[in-house]
Motif scaffolding. Structure first.
Motif, PDB file in Angstrom:
ATOM      1  N   UNK A   1       0.827  -1.362   0.039  1.00  0.00           N
ATOM      2  CA  UNK A   1      -0.114   0.024   0.231  1.00  0.00           C
ATOM      3  C   UNK A   1       0.885   1.132  -0.082  1.00  0.00           C
ATOM      4  N   UNK A   2       1.866   1.327   0.806  1.00  0.00           N
ATOM      5  CA  UNK A   2       2.898   2.384   0.782  1.00  0.00           C
ATOM      6  C   UNK A   2       3.524   2.724  -0.657  1.00  0.00           C
ATOM      7  N   UNK A   3       3.599   1.525  -1.400  1.00  0.00           N
ATOM      8  CA  UNK A   3       4.300   1.904  -2.792  1.00  0.00           C
ATOM      9  C   UNK A   3       3.108   2.018  -3.755  1.00  0.00           C
ATOM     10  N   UNK A   4       1.871   2.226  -3.431  1.00  0.00           N
ATOM     11  CA  UNK A   4       0.903   2.796  -4.227  1.00  0.00           C
ATOM     12  C   UNK A   4       0.516   1.409  -5.220  1.00  0.00           C
ATOM     13  N   UNK A   5       0.589   0.265  -4.746  1.00  0.00           N
ATOM     14  CA  UNK A   5       0.275  -1.034  -5.753  1.00  0.00           C
ATOM     15  C   UNK A   5      -1.192  -1.164  -5.667  1.00  0.00           C
ATOM     16  N   UNK A   6      -1.938  -1.225  -6.746  1.00  0.00           N
ATOM     17  CA  UNK A   6      -3.298  -1.542  -6.827  1.00  0.00           C
ATOM     18  C   UNK A   6      -3.695  -2.827  -7.408  1.00  0.00           C
ATOM     19  N   UNK A   7      -2.536  -3.441  -8.320  1.00  0.00           N
ATOM     20  CA  UNK A   7      -2.974  -4.687  -8.736  1.00  0.00           C
ATOM     21  C   UNK A   7      -2.098  -5.598  -8.051  1.00  0.00           C
ATOM     22  N   UNK A   8      -2.597  -6.451  -7.393  1.00  0.00           N
ATOM     23  CA  UNK A   8      -1.719  -7.523  -6.391  1.00  0.00           C
ATOM     24  C   UNK A   8      -1.935  -8.694  -7.062  1.00  0.00           C
ATOM     25  N   UNK A   9      -0.762  -9.267  -7.489  1.00  0.00           N
ATOM     26  CA  UNK A   9      -0.511 -10.956  -7.833  1.00  0.00           C
ATOM     27  C   UNK A   9      -0.010 -11.669  -6.725  1.00  0.00           C
ATOM     28  N   UNK A  10      -1.096 -12.370  -6.120  1.00  0.00           N
ATOM     29  CA  UNK A  10      -0.710 -13.238  -4.891  1.00  0.00           C
ATOM     30  C   UNK A  10      -0.401 -14.701  -5.286  1.00  0.00           C
ATOM     31  N   UNK A  11       0.585 -15.316  -4.552  1.00  0.00           N
ATOM     32  CA  UNK A  11       1.081 -16.575  -4.437  1.00  0.00           C
ATOM     33  C   UNK A  11       1.031 -17.233  -3.238  1.00  0.00           C
ATOM     34  N   UNK A  12      -0.139 -17.701  -2.815  1.00  0.00           N
ATOM     35  CA  UNK A  12       0.051 -18.342  -1.415  1.00  0.00           C
ATOM     36  C   UNK A  12      -1.165 -19.404  -1.382  1.00  0.00           C
ATOM     37  N   UNK A  13      -1.373 -20.156  -0.173  1.00  0.00           N
ATOM     38  CA  UNK A  13      -2.224 -21.400   0.086  1.00  0.00           C
ATOM     39  C   UNK A  13      -3.455 -20.744   0.592  1.00  0.00           C
ATOM     40  N   UNK A  14      -4.432 -21.634   0.962  1.00  0.00           N
ATOM     41  CA  UNK A  14      -5.667 -21.048   1.528  1.00  0.00           C
ATOM     42  C   UNK A  14      -5.495 -20.443   2.853  1.00  0.00           C
ATOM     43  N   UNK A  15      -4.832 -21.197   3.885  1.00  0.00           N
ATOM     44  CA  UNK A  15      -4.506 -20.539   5.101  1.00  0.00           C
ATOM     45  C   UNK A  15      -4.084 -19.058   5.235  1.00  0.00           C
ATOM     46  N   UNK A  16      -2.843 -19.175   4.392  1.00  0.00           N
ATOM     47  CA  UNK A  16      -2.388 -17.768   4.273  1.00  0.00           C
ATOM     48  C   UNK A  16      -3.364 -16.695   3.477  1.00  0.00           C
TER      49      UNK A  16
ATOM     50  N   UNK B   1     -13.338  -0.468  -4.924  1.00  0.00           N
ATOM     51  CA  UNK B   1     -12.948  -0.152  -6.249  1.00  0.00           C
ATOM     52  C   UNK B   1     -11.625   0.220  -6.582  1.00  0.00           C
ATOM     53  N   UNK B   2     -10.724   0.288  -5.734  1.00  0.00           N
ATOM     54  CA  UNK B   2      -9.442   0.966  -6.172  1.00  0.00           C
ATOM     55  C   UNK B   2      -8.301  -0.145  -6.137  1.00  0.00           C
ATOM     56  N   UNK B   3      -8.628  -1.395  -5.693  1.00  0.00           N
ATOM     57  CA  UNK B   3      -7.850  -2.487  -5.759  1.00  0.00           C
ATOM     58  C   UNK B   3      -8.354  -3.940  -6.328  1.00  0.00           C
ATOM     59  N   UNK B   4      -7.303  -4.699  -6.695  1.00  0.00           N
ATOM     60  CA  UNK B   4      -7.751  -5.816  -7.403  1.00  0.00           C
ATOM     61  C   UNK B   4      -6.589  -7.078  -7.171  1.00  0.00           C
ATOM     62  N   UNK B   5      -7.045  -7.903  -6.537  1.00  0.00           N
ATOM     63  CA  UNK B   5      -6.588  -9.183  -6.098  1.00  0.00           C
ATOM     64  C   UNK B   5      -6.558 -10.209  -7.188  1.00  0.00           C
ATOM     65  N   UNK B   6      -5.436 -10.823  -7.490  1.00  0.00           N
ATOM     66  CA  UNK B   6      -5.353 -12.040  -8.393  1.00  0.00           C
ATOM     67  C   UNK B   6      -4.577 -12.931  -7.766  1.00  0.00           C
ATOM     68  N   UNK B   7      -5.136 -14.317  -7.476  1.00  0.00           N
ATOM     69  CA  UNK B   7      -4.604 -15.067  -6.709  1.00  0.00           C
ATOM     70  C   UNK B   7      -4.823 -16.494  -7.331  1.00  0.00           C
TER      71      UNK B   7
END
Length: 837
Positions: free
Chosen positions: A143-158, A174-180
């Motif tokens: 968030x501090x680096x103003x990342x709005x599109x986040x590409x995540x790689x983690x399991x269900x627990x995390x 409306x300002x963020x999108x997570x791709x997991x």
């Protein structure tokens, strides 16, 4: 077919070696679900010329063909989602992303491959974060680096922990999108919600709208597959035979895997039949490298349409179909798919939805917006400025038209013109202060920075310099008691004003040469868009500044401050000048006070509101308008009123008028004057009182002279002569010049007249003067009458005020062609100099 229970590496290796040693010759190895066991088996297959085909091992590590040359899989690897993600990013024109990865090799490898895929595609990975157990710190950095599109790689627990942190940091909506990853189990969050510290509703709010990416279990197409069934028919038959058993998402890939092996063996048999008739696939053994190579090449040539889509291998990797699902209202909805074979992306825009009016931006769109001066405000203040300039023009017309009037003439009309000129220059600077980047170009604005500073500085000095210069002339005339006569012409005042302007020019020229004013842009904190768009407004403001702005302003302020102090000093020194046309001390003091207070307040408020150009311009403009208007009005309005009502009163001495009106009362009550003298404690009041008393005595003597004249006209035959002492006393009285110069001198003259030489009685005789000597004829009544007729007007003329006094000599009127020689020998004591009345 090998099943490696419990993903135990040791048991898996033992089962494999037992099959090789004790079993028949195997043509291929089909299987391998656990990544660890599969990778160990695949690495050793080269020694036995065996080709392995897996339907469930998705670990990216197995894509290394140097290490695993005989390994194939019908299921796409975890890295297969990266080209699909790249296609999705390009579809929505997202060019700036961040990654959040769990510290496990499975996820780190996908992240590393994604970095390579995005490299060179004009997509920036602005921040790469990883975590082991607590993802909140990494989320906060994103968030501090103003990342709005986040590409995540983690399991269900995390994933549960990540979305809880995202909710706390407000990284959702409306300002963020997570791709997991999209391979999580159905309702996966319910299994792990208890391990987190956030509420279920908060978790669901943060999860809303995320996009999951995973391979497609079954093709969505309705075409018939190699088996003659459509994917939908296959699924129906599979579910029917499965019954209540647990379903696996890999069943379609296992089904297609069988077909891959069958088609591979079929091509190998055709190849052997076409090339040699002596060798069959039954002849294969673990040392037969030729047949092993034929099987390997035949599998690489696989290409058919199966229930999972088009089955094609590229370097042993399945080129499958990747699906995109979106989390909508507690369930995942398919919104698109990516075909790796055709490299095409299909997005169902009627199904996919974002929480804003449009897809989120890949970063905070910063729209720089120049804070400019409002046009209506500029128009209003410009109108007020024009009214002020019209008023100044009216004062200029009034001053020029009445320049020959005594009131205007005594107030130095040329200096008045300079005051008006300075006021108009100050007014003109307002137009320049209101011109910013919305009206002029950057280069023009930088030029205006210098021009408006010069105009305002010169206008200020011109106005107040001229005002103080003419006040200095009054001070020099009325406060220099040692001079008999002082004439200071307007040319000298112009030189003084020019000297003040020369100092200004020297400061401004040095400022311009050494450290000129430049256009600088100040950027302020971002503000939300008033229209509600997904952008941020960064206000910018133009300033006129230089490197050492404080020093230069300090020099200018110091000089202007000294000029104001000098004006205050002159106003104080000339406060007792009794001629209204010359005494502007009160108005100068009012002007200096108002201008000083307004400038201090205006400078402070202007500094505090430098981020609000409308307020700053309004304050600066109103201060200039007020200061210029009040100064011009204080200088000219009193003159205008006086000229219309009583123009003569302003040019007369107020104390002299008081003497004329009260001379009868003062002659009768001379004791009141004495009491005033006794009550005076200061030197100034004593001098004024003594001056007043002396004028009273002169008035009485004037009255006595008039009585003598009347007596001489009525009874000239009764007076044979007058003592010479009387005429000597009269000459002493008339010799008094500038009786305000010295208190001691005034007392000495009057004491000689009043105490030592009391007046003689008219008609008395002196035996020593009874002879008719021609020298005594000067005391005859005819000569006395002639002499008094000339001396009395001179004495009256001495009361008239003038700048520097009046040199009233009787030489001219006494010396006439008809006058006798004795009349021309008038003693010089008949000259009268009166100044400072």
């Amino acid at each position: 077919l090998f099943l490696f229970p419990q993903c135990d590496n040791a048991k898996g290796l033992k089962a494999f070696y037992d099959a090789i040693k004790y079993g028949p010759n195997h043509l291929m190895v089909f299987g391998g679900v656990c990544a660890t066991v599969t990778s160990i088996i695949a690495e050793s297959l080269k020694g036995w010329n065996l080709v392995q085909l897996s339907f469930a091992a998705t670990t990216p590590e197995l894509a290394d063909k140097k290490k695993y040359p005989y390994f194939f899989r019908t299921v796409p690897s975890d890295n297969a989602v990266n080209p699909a993600i790249l296609k999705l990013l390009k579809y929505y024109h997202w060019k700036r992303v961040g990654t959040l990865t769990q510290d496990l090799p499975r996820f780190s490898e996908v992240r590393n491959d994604l970095t390579g895929v995005l490299y060179g595609e004009d997509i920036e990975i602005s921040d790469t974060e990883s975590f082991s157990d607590d993802p909140c710190t990494s989320v906060k950095k994103l968030k501090g680096n103003d990342v709005r599109i986040i590409l995540g790689q983690f399991d269900e627990e995390m994933a549960v922990k990540v979305f809880c942190c995202a909710y706390d940091e407000e990284m959702y909506g409306s300002k963020y999108l997570w791709i997991i990853p999209g391979w999580y189990e159905n309702l996966w969050w319910e299994s792990w919600i208890n391990s987190s510290q956030c509420l279920s509703k908060n978790l669901l709010a943060a999860m809303e709208g995320y996009i999951g990416v995973d391979f497609e279990p079954l093709s969505s197409k309705t075409s018939k597959t190699i088996s003659g069934r459509t994917p939908q028919q296959y699924e129906k038959e599979y579910n029917a035979k499965r019954g209540d058993g647990q379903s696996s998402k890999f069943h379609g890939y296992a089904y297609d895997g069988i077909w891959v092996i069958a088609k591979t063996l079929q091509r190998a048999m055709k190849y052997l039949n076409a090339t040699t008739k002596h060798q069959k696939i039954e002849d294969f053994n673990y040392t037969n490298h030729k047949l092993g190579k034929i099987f390997l090449d035949a599998m690489n040539e696989t290409n058919f349409f199966g229930v999972t889509g088009q089955v094609v291998f590229r370097n042993g990797e399945r080129m499958g179909t990747i699906k995109f699902t979106q989390f909508q209202e507690r369930k995942e909805v398919k919104v698109g798919e990516y075909n790796a074979v055709a490299d095409t992306l299909e997005i169902n825009n009627t199904v996919i939805r974002f929480q804003g009016l449009e897809p989120p931006k890949d970063k905070t769109i910063i729209q720089e917006e120049l804070r400019k001066i409002s046009l209506p405000l500029y128009s209003i203040l410009s109108a007020l400025t024009i009214l002020g300039m019209i008023m100044a023009s009216a004062f200029l017309f009034f001053n020029i038209k009445n320049r020959n009037q005594k009131l205007i003439k005594m107030s130095s009309p040329y200096m008045n013109n300079l005051i008006i000129l300075g006021g108009m220059l100050s007014y003109a600077s307002i137009f320049l202060f209101g011109l910013d980047g919305s009206f002029v170009s950057e280069k023009t604005f930088e030029t205006l920075c210098t021009v408006r500073t010069w105009i305002l500085t010169v206008g200020y000095t011109t106005a107040f310099g001229a005002m103080f210069a003419k006040t200095w002339r009054v001070h020099a005339i009325f406060k220099n008691v040692k001079m008999k006569k002082k004439i200071i012409k307007d040319q000298k005042l112009l030189v003084i004003v020019g000297g003040m302007l020369l100092i200004d020019l020297c400061i401004l020229i040095c400022w311009q040469v050494v450290d000129p004013l430049r256009r600088t842009v100040e950027k302020y904190n971002m503000e939300p868009d008033p229209a509600g768009r997904d952008i941020s407004i960064r206000p910018i403001l133009e300033h006129c500044e230089n490197t050492h702005m404080t020093i230069w302003l300090g020099i200018v302020y110091a000089y202007k401050g000294l000029l104001m102090l000098f004006g205050c000093f002159l106003a104080w020194e000339t406060r007792n000048v009794s001629i209204p046309a010359l005494n502007d001390s009160k108005y100068i003091g009012m002007s200096v006070y108002n201008v000083g207070i307004m400038c201090i307040i205006g400078a402070a408020v202007s500094f505090l509101t430098r981020d609000q150009p409308n307020v700053q311009f309004c304050i600066v403009a109103l201060v200039i308008i007020f200061c210029s208007t009040i100064t011009l009005c204080l200088v000219f309005v009193p003159k205008l009123i006086t000229l219309r009502t009583n123009p003569d009163a302003a040019t007369q001495n107020r104390r002299f008028q008081f003497t004329q009106n009260q001379k009868k009362e003062d002659s009768k009550t001379s004791t009141s004057v004495t009491s005033v003298n006794q009550a005076s404690t200061s030197r100034l009041e004593g001098l004024q009182s003594e001056n007043h008393r002396l004028r009273m005595k002169i008035t009485e003597l004037d009255k006595d002279l008039e009585e003598v004249t009347m007596q001489l006209q009525d009874t000239p035959e009764k007076t044979t002569y007058i003592k010479q002492n009387h005429y000597q006393d009269l000459n002493d009285i008339l010799s008094i010049r500038n009786f305000t110069d010295s208190k001691d001198g005034e007392k000495a003259i009057l004491k000689n007249h009043l105490d030592q030489n009391p007046p003689a009685q008219w008609g008395s005789s002196d035996p020593s003067r009874t002879s008719k000597d021609p020298i005594e004829d000067i005391n005859s009544p005819e000569h006395i009458q002639r002499r008094l007729s000339l001396q009395l007007p001179i004495l009256h003329h001495a009361y008239l005020p003038s700048i520097g006094g009046v040199d009233a000599s009787c030489a001219s009127p006494c010396v006439s062609p008809s006058a006798s020689p004795r009349h021309r020998h008038v003693p010089p004591s008949f000259r009268v100099m009166v100044s400072g009345l």
